[in-house]
Motif scaffolding. Structure first.
Motif, short mmCIF file in Angstrom:
data_model
loop_
_atom_site.label_atom_id
_atom_site.label_comp_id
_atom_site.label_asym_id
_atom_site.label_seq_id
_atom_site.Cartn_x
_atom_site.Cartn_y
_atom_site.Cartn_z
N ILE A 99 0.84 -1.20 0.00
CA ILE A 99 0.00 0.00 0.00
C ILE A 99 0.87 1.24 0.00
O ILE A 99 0.58 2.23 -0.70
CB ILE A 99 -0.97 -0.02 1.20
CG1 ILE A 99 -2.02 -1.12 0.98
CG2 ILE A 99 -1.64 1.33 1.39
CD1 ILE A 99 -2.90 -1.36 2.16
N PHE A 100 1.96 1.24 0.76
CA PHE A 100 2.90 2.37 0.75
C PHE A 100 3.43 2.63 -0.66
O PHE A 100 3.49 3.78 -1.11
CB PHE A 100 4.05 2.10 1.72
CG PHE A 100 5.20 3.05 1.56
CD1 PHE A 100 5.10 4.36 1.99
CD2 PHE A 100 6.39 2.62 0.98
CE1 PHE A 100 6.17 5.23 1.83
CE2 PHE A 100 7.45 3.49 0.81
CZ PHE A 100 7.34 4.79 1.25
N GLN A 101 3.81 1.55 -1.35
CA GLN A 101 4.33 1.71 -2.71
C GLN A 101 3.26 2.26 -3.65
O GLN A 101 3.54 3.10 -4.50
CB GLN A 101 4.86 0.37 -3.24
CG GLN A 101 6.10 -0.12 -2.53
CD GLN A 101 7.27 0.84 -2.67
OE1 GLN A 101 7.43 1.53 -3.66
NE2 GLN A 101 8.10 0.88 -1.63
N MET A 102 2.01 1.81 -3.49
CA MET A 102 0.93 2.30 -4.34
C MET A 102 0.69 3.78 -4.11
O MET A 102 0.54 4.56 -5.05
CB MET A 102 -0.35 1.49 -4.08
CG MET A 102 -0.29 0.08 -4.62
SD MET A 102 -1.67 -0.96 -4.11
CE MET A 102 -3.08 0.03 -4.47
N VAL A 103 0.66 4.20 -2.85
CA VAL A 103 0.45 5.61 -2.53
C VAL A 103 1.60 6.45 -3.05
O VAL A 103 1.41 7.54 -3.59
CB VAL A 103 0.26 5.80 -1.00
CG1 VAL A 103 0.32 7.26 -0.60
CG2 VAL A 103 -1.03 5.16 -0.55
#
Length: 136
Positions: A99-103
């Motif tokens: 999720i961090f990478q997506m954001v």
């Protein structure tokens, strides 16, 4: 405006629909990550640590036989199932990292979008002149 019409206007706004889609996709994605951790990552980690199954690691709290599988020990009383906790913690870390990478990627994409220029003083003067001429 009636309450139903207000609710309808609220519910069909893009943000609410986007949030609903995100929750549904997030739930499905969470199941994929859970399966990846449980069925792929934890068996490899267990093999590295001598073929141990982390899901069955527990400390008996009710004088159970420590050689029993976790499910059987739970039937006999309370257990401290730290192996299951380790599996869920790894699941969380993987999901949080993804999720961090997506954001991070989405915020980079938003920075690349051209920002509309604010109206210049010349534009404002022209608009005032048009407004004043329409008043006459």
């Amino acid at each position: 405006m009636g309450m139903m019409q207000e609710f309808k206007a609220f519910a069909i706004k893009g943000n609410v629909v986007d949030l609903a889609v995100a929750v549904i996709i997030g739930g499905a994605f969470g199941k994929i990550v859970d399966s990846a951790v449980k069925d792929i990552i934890m068996p490899i980690v267990g093999k590295i640590f001598g073929g141990l199954d982390f899901a069955n690691y527990y400390l008996p709290l009710n004088n159970q036989d420590p050689t029993l599988p976790l499910v059987e020990a739970q039937k006999l009383g309370a257990v401290f199932a730290y192996g299951n906790f380790i599996t869920i913690a790894i699941n969380f870390l993987i999901l949080a990292f993804i999720i961090f990478q997506m954001v991070r990627i989405l915020s980079k994409l938003k920075k690349d979008e051209p920002v509309e220029e604010a109206a210049t003083a010349e534009d404002i003067l022209l608009l005032r002149e048009i407004r004043d001429s329409l008043k006459k």
